[in-house]
Write a protein that holds these residues in place. Structure first.
Motif, mmCIF file in Angstrom:
data_model
loop_
_atom_site.group_PDB
_atom_site.id
_atom_site.type_symbol
_atom_site.label_atom_id
_atom_site.label_comp_id
_atom_site.label_asym_id
_atom_site.label_seq_id
_atom_site.Cartn_x
_atom_site.Cartn_y
_atom_site.Cartn_z
ATOM 1 N N VAL A 126 15.270 -16.340 -9.997
ATOM 2 C CA VAL A 126 15.583 -17.386 -10.972
ATOM 3 C C VAL A 126 14.477 -17.459 -12.017
ATOM 4 C CG1 VAL A 126 15.947 -19.863 -11.300
ATOM 5 C CG2 VAL A 126 16.985 -18.690 -9.346
ATOM 6 N N ASP A 127 13.240 -17.448 -11.571
ATOM 7 C CA ASP A 127 12.111 -17.485 -12.493
ATOM 8 C C ASP A 127 12.113 -16.251 -13.393
ATOM 9 O OD1 ASP A 127 9.629 -18.665 -13.472
ATOM 10 O OD2 ASP A 127 8.620 -17.006 -12.431
ATOM 11 N N TYR A 128 12.413 -15.093 -12.812
ATOM 12 C CA TYR A 128 12.450 -13.845 -13.576
ATOM 13 C C TYR A 128 13.506 -13.919 -14.686
ATOM 14 C CZ TYR A 128 12.931 -8.880 -14.652
ATOM 15 O OH TYR A 128 13.000 -7.679 -15.298
ATOM 16 N N ILE A 129 14.699 -14.369 -14.333
ATOM 17 C CA ILE A 129 15.779 -14.463 -15.329
ATOM 18 C C ILE A 129 15.443 -15.497 -16.392
ATOM 19 C CG2 ILE A 129 18.193 -15.172 -15.646
ATOM 20 C CD1 ILE A 129 18.755 -13.779 -12.947
ATOM 21 N N ASN A 130 14.897 -16.617 -15.986
ATOM 22 C CA ASN A 130 14.535 -17.654 -16.963
ATOM 23 C C ASN A 130 13.457 -17.165 -17.927
ATOM 24 O OD1 ASN A 130 16.393 -19.547 -16.069
ATOM 25 N ND2 ASN A 130 14.976 -20.434 -14.602
ATOM 26 N N LYS A 131 12.520 -16.364 -17.428
ATOM 27 C CA LYS A 131 11.486 -15.803 -18.312
ATOM 28 C C LYS A 131 12.057 -14.701 -19.191
ATOM 29 C CE LYS A 131 7.444 -16.876 -15.529
ATOM 30 N NZ LYS A 131 6.396 -16.352 -14.625
ATOM 31 N N ARG A 132 12.958 -13.932 -18.634
ATOM 32 C CA ARG A 132 13.556 -12.804 -19.373
ATOM 33 C C ARG A 132 14.492 -13.301 -20.480
ATOM 34 N NH1 ARG A 132 13.256 -6.981 -18.831
ATOM 35 N NH2 ARG A 132 14.911 -6.331 -20.198
ATOM 36 N N PHE A 133 15.170 -14.394 -20.213
ATOM 37 C CA PHE A 133 16.123 -14.964 -21.178
ATOM 38 C C PHE A 133 15.828 -16.451 -21.374
ATOM 39 C CE2 PHE A 133 18.249 -11.522 -18.856
ATOM 40 C CZ PHE A 133 18.494 -10.655 -19.907
ATOM 41 N N GLN A 146 0.831 -1.201 0.000
ATOM 42 C CA GLN A 146 0.000 0.000 0.000
ATOM 43 C C GLN A 146 0.866 1.251 0.000
ATOM 44 O OE1 GLN A 146 -2.447 -0.549 3.455
ATOM 45 N NE2 GLN A 146 -3.977 -1.764 2.368
ATOM 46 N N VAL A 147 1.950 1.228 0.756
ATOM 47 C CA VAL A 147 2.826 2.387 0.842
ATOM 48 C C VAL A 147 3.588 2.577 -0.459
ATOM 49 C CG1 VAL A 147 4.865 3.326 1.997
ATOM 50 C CG2 VAL A 147 3.045 2.279 3.339
ATOM 51 N N ILE A 148 4.160 1.508 -0.962
ATOM 52 C CA ILE A 148 4.979 1.597 -2.170
ATOM 53 C C ILE A 148 4.099 1.755 -3.403
ATOM 54 C CG2 ILE A 148 6.600 0.360 -3.647
ATOM 55 C CD1 ILE A 148 7.763 -0.895 -1.138
ATOM 56 N N GLY A 149 3.067 0.937 -3.511
ATOM 57 C CA GLY A 149 2.168 1.003 -4.652
ATOM 58 C C GLY A 149 2.867 0.748 -5.974
ATOM 59 N N SER A 150 3.850 -0.107 -5.986
ATOM 60 C CA SER A 150 4.658 -0.353 -7.173
ATOM 61 C C SER A 150 4.133 -1.531 -7.984
ATOM 62 C CB SER A 150 6.098 -0.645 -6.750
ATOM 63 O OG SER A 150 6.880 -0.998 -7.868
ATOM 64 N N THR A 151 4.330 -1.439 -9.289
ATOM 65 C CA THR A 151 4.020 -2.561 -10.178
ATOM 66 C C THR A 151 5.302 -3.227 -10.660
ATOM 67 O OG1 THR A 151 3.959 -1.086 -12.092
ATOM 68 C CG2 THR A 151 1.865 -1.521 -10.970
ATOM 69 N N ASP A 152 6.419 -2.792 -10.130
ATOM 70 C CA ASP A 152 7.717 -3.349 -10.498
ATOM 71 C C ASP A 152 7.805 -4.791 -10.000
ATOM 72 O OD1 ASP A 152 10.471 -4.061 -10.623
ATOM 73 O OD2 ASP A 152 11.039 -1.947 -10.494
ATOM 74 N N PRO A 153 8.186 -5.729 -10.861
ATOM 75 C CA PRO A 153 8.263 -7.121 -10.412
ATOM 76 C C PRO A 153 9.259 -7.330 -9.276
ATOM 77 C CG PRO A 153 9.194 -6.884 -12.619
ATOM 78 C CD PRO A 153 8.557 -5.577 -12.260
ATOM 79 N N PHE A 154 10.268 -6.487 -9.168
ATOM 80 C CA PHE A 154 11.246 -6.617 -8.094
ATOM 81 C C PHE A 154 10.637 -6.306 -6.728
ATOM 82 C CE2 PHE A 154 14.193 -5.589 -11.695
ATOM 83 C CZ PHE A 154 14.813 -6.824 -11.735
ATOM 84 N N ASP A 155 9.535 -5.555 -6.707
ATOM 85 C CA ASP A 155 8.870 -5.205 -5.455
ATOM 86 C C ASP A 155 7.843 -6.237 -5.021
ATOM 87 O OD1 ASP A 155 10.305 -2.839 -5.200
ATOM 88 O OD2 ASP A 155 8.838 -1.692 -6.348
ATOM 89 N N ASP A 156 7.565 -7.193 -5.860
ATOM 90 C CA ASP A 156 6.578 -8.229 -5.549
ATOM 91 C C ASP A 156 7.127 -9.125 -4.445
ATOM 92 O OD1 ASP A 156 4.846 -10.406 -5.456
ATOM 93 O OD2 ASP A 156 4.663 -10.548 -7.630
ATOM 94 N N PRO A 157 6.368 -9.333 -3.353
ATOM 95 C CA PRO A 157 6.857 -10.182 -2.264
ATOM 96 C C PRO A 157 7.147 -11.614 -2.709
ATOM 97 C CG PRO A 157 4.603 -9.459 -1.826
ATOM 98 C CD PRO A 157 5.048 -8.785 -3.079
ATOM 99 N N ALA A 158 6.501 -12.043 -3.778
ATOM 100 C CA ALA A 158 6.718 -13.403 -4.276
ATOM 101 C C ALA A 158 7.762 -13.427 -5.399
ATOM 102 C CB ALA A 158 5.400 -13.988 -4.774
ATOM 103 N N PHE A 159 8.540 -12.348 -5.537
ATOM 104 C CA PHE A 159 9.540 -12.273 -6.602
ATOM 105 C C PHE A 159 10.529 -13.427 -6.491
ATOM 106 C CE2 PHE A 159 13.742 -10.843 -8.094
ATOM 107 C CZ PHE A 159 13.435 -10.650 -9.437
ATOM 108 N N ASP A 160 10.708 -14.116 -7.602
ATOM 109 C CA ASP A 160 11.660 -15.219 -7.678
ATOM 110 C C ASP A 160 12.691 -14.849 -8.738
ATOM 111 O OD1 ASP A 160 13.088 -17.549 -7.990
ATOM 112 O OD2 ASP A 160 11.346 -18.823 -8.349
#
Length: 113
Positions: free
Chosen positions: A36-43, A20-34
């Motif tokens: 390895v999954d992010y890099i595998n999807k990105r590349f 609520q405070v941050i209000g970010s849509t950045d995937p790095f701010d997601d509490p469930a950010f993974d």
């Protein structure tokens, strides 16, 4: 592909307030950010690794921006602390003066009786 990531988690209530405070849509701010999954999807393919240099430069730019924001916040906090300390000293002086006036008025009242 990268395997086996570990990340820190906080309580659900804390995560909710933080979101609520941050209000970010950045995937790095997601509490469930993974990461390895992010890099595998990105590349996902070997060919996509050609974009790796641009991605690294983007991350470095973001890190530099965050460093600058943190530095500015620390400076602002230090300045606010100085102002607060000056305000506290002013209030202490005013209270000492009020006490002296009160004691003086009591002494005058006792003398007039």
């Amino acid at each position: 592909m990268l395997e086996g990531s570990s990340h820190h988690t906080f309580s659900a209530d804390f995560e909710k307030v933080l979101q609520q405070v941050i209000g970010s849509t950045d995937p790095f701010d997601d509490p469930a950010f993974d990461p390895v999954d992010y890099i595998n999807k990105r590349f996902p393919t070997e060919q996509s690794l050609g974009q790796l240099d641009a991605f690294v430069m983007d991350l470095q730019g973001r890190a530099k921006q965050l460093d600058e924001e943190i530095y500015a916040a620390v400076r602002e906090q230090a300045e606010a602390q100085k102002e607060a300390q000056a305000d506290i000293e002013h209030v202490k002086a005013a209270l000492r003066e009020l006490l002296q006036r009160t004691l003086h008025m009591r002494a005058r009242a006792a003398d007039s009786e």
